[in-house]
Design an enzyme around this catalytic site. Sequence first.
Site, PDB file in Angstrom:
ATOM      1  N   GLY A   1       0.599  -1.100   0.165  1.00 28.29           N
ATOM      2  CA  GLY A   1      -0.199   0.368  -0.196  1.00 28.29           C
ATOM      3  C   GLY A   1       0.818   1.018  -0.085  1.00 28.29           C
ATOM      4  O   GLY A   1       2.067   0.962  -0.363  1.00 28.29           O
ATOM      5  N   CYS A   2       0.370   2.267   1.140  1.00 27.14           N
ATOM      6  CA  CYS A   2       0.855   3.663   0.399  1.00 27.14           C
ATOM      7  C   CYS A   2       2.616   3.138   1.567  1.00 27.14           C
ATOM      8  O   CYS A   2       3.176   4.296   0.528  1.00 27.14           O
ATOM      9  CB  CYS A   2       0.465   4.561   1.509  1.00 27.14           C
ATOM     10  N   ALA A   3       3.257   2.373   2.181  1.00 27.64           N
ATOM     11  CA  ALA A   3       4.569   2.434   2.598  1.00 27.64           C
ATOM     12  C   ALA A   3       4.916   1.806   1.680  1.00 27.64           C
ATOM     13  O   ALA A   3       6.457   1.769   1.937  1.00 27.64           O
ATOM     14  CB  ALA A   3       4.161   1.445   3.896  1.00 27.64           C
ATOM     15  N   GLY A   4       4.214   0.998   0.342  1.00 32.59           N
ATOM     16  CA  GLY A   4       5.746   0.985  -0.848  1.00 32.59           C
ATOM     17  C   GLY A   4       6.230   0.957  -1.347  1.00 32.59           C
ATOM     18  O   GLY A   4       7.440   1.173  -1.249  1.00 32.59           O
TER      19      GLY A   4
END
Length: 348
Positions: A140-143
């Site tokens: 997700g956005c941490a990728g």
Amino acid sequence: MQPARILSLETAVPPHRATNDEVKAFARSVFAESLAGNRALDRVFDSSTVEERWLAMPVDWYAADHGWAERAGAFEPAAIALLADVAGRALAAAGVAAAAVDHVLCISTTGFAAPSLDARLIGRLGLRADVRRTPVFGWGCAGGVIGLARAADLARLEPGRVVLCLVVELCSLAFRPDPEPVNVIGSALFGDGAAAAVLCAGPGHEQRPSLVASGEHTWPDSLDVMGWRIDDVGFGLELRRDLPAFLAARLRPVVDGFLDGCGLTIAGLDGVVGHPGGPKVLQAVEQALGLGPAALADSRAVLTRYGNASAAGVLMVLRRAIDRGARGRHLMLALGPGFTAALNLLEL
């Protein structure tokens, strides 16, 4: 541990530009039956701070009902086109031939393909037939933060190994014409984008930015904070309303612990490269870390220009920081499903 150098970083967006007013008007028309006369929709869009974003498809495409097959059919060619463009530019900027790439790490949580996107790029980019590939789904956005960290780990395995880190997120393809509040918020915040970074460890690149250390923290019993649900329509956004409060209460000890392991404190940093998740998330991060009002200026500028492009967003922030001449030790921070904080220490 020798640092992995970022030889280049490039970003890209799809061709369809949409202003906040255009997307708000579209949302009014789609949600009209349920939200007619409801000022809540206008408040969500007006407070998003997103002025424009770029979409994989023309705005009108999103008004029709689309199931899995149509969404997947739209994802693959749009993702490949963006990755081919941004990877080609990153390799050129690094002065690295495609045939010199030893490993490709390809990250996305808004679509998937089999054969994977990286396999489909081998012939198009001119990568070697024996190039190693790692497709990743689910960060997700941490990728963007975790992806750089994993690419750095791969580069450190052997001096001179060249790793191409690719990120593509087409968040708009998950749009649903359902007036559930999370869908309205998603339509106000999210955009599409891609990024590519070339990394290498060993001598010869001492003037390039380096990834010095990385860390992750997944909070117990937090799986429901954010993520996707999957049904016959496709992806459905899940986002807990108390996310900003969660961060305000729990983020600081995680960041302090990571920096302490690096021999640093927040006060000793030269800057913060934060994922542009949304105005409330950025405010919560500022509050939790005790940052001044200008610390996340790059993050806010990217949010305004591109929206939240999930994993690609924080790499857009990093590129902006590099372009304006940022130097010194920077904390790179993003948050994703798990619920997980991803952290890198960069030397720019």
